[in-house]
Design an enzyme around this catalytic site. Sequence first.
Site, short mmCIF file in Angstrom:
data_model
loop_
_atom_site.label_atom_id
_atom_site.label_comp_id
_atom_site.label_asym_id
_atom_site.label_seq_id
_atom_site.Cartn_x
_atom_site.Cartn_y
_atom_site.Cartn_z
N ASP A 76 19.89 3.98 -4.50
CA ASP A 76 18.75 4.77 -4.97
C ASP A 76 18.83 4.94 -6.49
O ASP A 76 19.86 4.69 -7.10
CB ASP A 76 18.66 6.14 -4.28
CG ASP A 76 19.99 6.83 -4.21
OD1 ASP A 76 20.73 6.76 -5.21
OD2 ASP A 76 20.30 7.46 -3.18
N ASP A 78 18.09 7.44 -9.75
CA ASP A 78 17.76 8.74 -10.33
C ASP A 78 17.27 8.51 -11.75
O ASP A 78 17.76 7.64 -12.46
CB ASP A 78 19.00 9.65 -10.35
CG ASP A 78 19.47 9.97 -8.95
OD1 ASP A 78 18.63 10.00 -8.03
OD2 ASP A 78 20.68 10.19 -8.76
N ASP A 152 29.39 14.63 -14.22
CA ASP A 152 30.78 14.80 -13.80
C ASP A 152 31.76 13.82 -14.46
O ASP A 152 32.71 14.24 -15.11
CB ASP A 152 30.90 14.81 -12.27
CG ASP A 152 30.12 13.70 -11.57
OD1 ASP A 152 29.58 12.82 -12.27
OD2 ASP A 152 30.06 13.71 -10.34
P1 ATP Z 1 26.09 7.87 -5.06
O1 ATP Z 1 26.11 6.40 -5.24
O2 ATP Z 1 27.06 8.33 -4.07
O3 ATP Z 1 24.72 8.46 -4.90
P2 ATP Z 1 25.94 9.19 -7.58
O4 ATP Z 1 26.81 9.14 -8.78
O5 ATP Z 1 24.54 8.70 -7.74
O6 ATP Z 1 26.68 8.42 -6.44
P3 ATP Z 1 24.76 11.67 -6.80
O7 ATP Z 1 25.31 12.75 -5.98
O8 ATP Z 1 23.56 10.94 -6.34
O9 ATP Z 1 25.95 10.65 -7.05
O10 ATP Z 1 24.51 12.30 -8.25
C1 ATP Z 1 23.76 11.65 -9.26
C2 ATP Z 1 24.35 11.96 -10.62
O11 ATP Z 1 24.28 13.38 -10.87
C3 ATP Z 1 25.83 11.62 -10.77
O12 ATP Z 1 26.01 10.26 -11.12
C4 ATP Z 1 26.25 12.57 -11.87
O13 ATP Z 1 25.86 12.10 -13.13
C5 ATP Z 1 25.44 13.81 -11.55
N1 ATP Z 1 26.17 14.75 -10.67
C6 ATP Z 1 26.10 14.82 -9.33
N2 ATP Z 1 26.86 15.79 -8.82
C7 ATP Z 1 27.45 16.38 -9.87
C8 ATP Z 1 28.35 17.46 -10.02
N3 ATP Z 1 28.82 18.12 -8.96
N4 ATP Z 1 28.73 17.81 -11.27
C9 ATP Z 1 28.25 17.14 -12.34
N5 ATP Z 1 27.41 16.12 -12.26
C10 ATP Z 1 27.00 15.72 -11.06
MG MG Z 2 22.95 8.80 -6.28
#
Ligand code: ATP
Ligand code: MG
Length: 456
Positions: A76, A78, A152
């Site tokens: 996905d 963002d 993060d």
């Molecule tokens: P995935 O592939 O599992 O979706 P992701 O990195 O996209 O991994 P998400 O939970 O979708 O994870 O979060 C999107 C983005 O938001 C992360 O890449 C990070 O930049 C930010 N983020 C998410 N959760 C946190 C958190 N707990 N603290 C700080 N930043 C966060």
């Molecule tokens: Mg994600």
Amino acid sequence: MIKKFIRKILGVKNKTDAAGNNMEPDLLDPKQHGIDPKLLSNNAIRVTQTLQEAGFKAYVVGGAVRDLLLGVKPKDFDIATNATPEQVKRLFRRAFIIGKRFQIVHVMFGQDLLEVTTFRGPAAVESPKDEHGRVLRDNTFGAHHEDAVRRDFTINAMYYDPATQSVLDFHGGMADIRKKTLRIIGVPEARYREDPVRMLRVVRFAARLQFSIDPATAAPIAVMAPLINNVPSARVFDEMLKLLLSGQALACLKRLRSEGLHHGLLPLLDVVLEQPMGEKFITLALEATDERVRQGKPVSPGFLFASLLWHQVLEKWNAYQAAGEFPIPALHLAADDVLDTQADKLAIQRKIGSDMRDIWAMQPRFERRTGKSPYKLLEHPRLRAAYDFLLLRCASGEIDAELGEWWTNFMTADGNEREVLLAAKPRTAGTGAKKRSSSRGGRGRRKASDSAEGAA
Ligand code: ATP
Ligand code: MG
């Protein structure tokens, strides 16, 4: 670019704001970052383009950029922007502002959903926290570089502009991608305190991407792991689900264990993994899950959690029977106990809880191999899951493999063959459901509606 180059030669650090945060990102061109634009979704391009044409900044951000840099097609996308949620909403036909705590906009194109987030500012000093320092609420908008600081890990804090095909890297994420390292942004202790879920995230990413964890990022986890206990259970559940459905569930759980995170998190794992039979069962269940995820097949969370908790159910089931309860009510009592205990730790959603209960409750019904019972079971909507579960019990050595083989044959047989199978005397009888005929007339009973007794 040139200014930055000169600064680099002179060893001058990038411009920083009053808080010491890097304000000027490294700007990477396609030759430096190597992203294949074909891996981008058209809708991600549509959203960034629409926002940019309306005069806003807009980038693909977070996990999608990380995956693009690793040559993986993101599941996905963002989007981060300096437009406010209201401004975003106005630009798209199907856009919905969601969330109270952090407002974001869901932009829909058919089935495809994109999350659009406004750049967030620093957590205000006065923003409400719980007594352990976990930030409860703050929804301040901020500048682009402030948004990067709040993310993060360095590898999750890069921004990709599809229009110029450039990557903005504020925290050395590109270097960490190359080094295959997970590094938290800022002071690790402070970041885990603000949000203990980051400890679970670091483990998930390390296992899934096969990255190592930077020592300073890893060090506080052992001490700070208990902070997970204060996180609302629904959030822990969401994170656990992501972890278990990552395609690397087994690796993730092993890592949770080696980091000492499984204690606070899943009390069930403490017990279960420490006994060989339970460990075997969970290992097999997670291997099968990981394989399904990698093949792009659906995985049911109910099945997953039913597996993780099965040996706890089994233990209690036996205990209730030893105390004089009939097998079927004993199983239901055991299921109640286990689900109740978990409700405090993981807010297992109602639907998932009822799936788990079905899978467990169907197990003794597989033992009835005469009369109409097996035919009735064939019609059960959750037969497939319960049967897969039965096979796991066989494979782990909990019950005789013969029962699983019989059911495999019965399910694939035609009418005549089924009659033959029903007539054949089973080689063994009894499984985990110890029959205690002597206990009839014992203590209080519970109605077992979805049980072998109910079906008989
Ligand atoms: P995935 O592939 O599992 O979706 P992701 O990195 O996209 O991994 P998400 O939970 O979708 O994870 O979060 C999107 C983005 O938001 C992360 O890449 C990070 O930049 C930010 N983020 C998410 N959760 C946190 C958190 N707990 N603290 C700080 N930043 C966060
Ligand atoms: Mg994600």
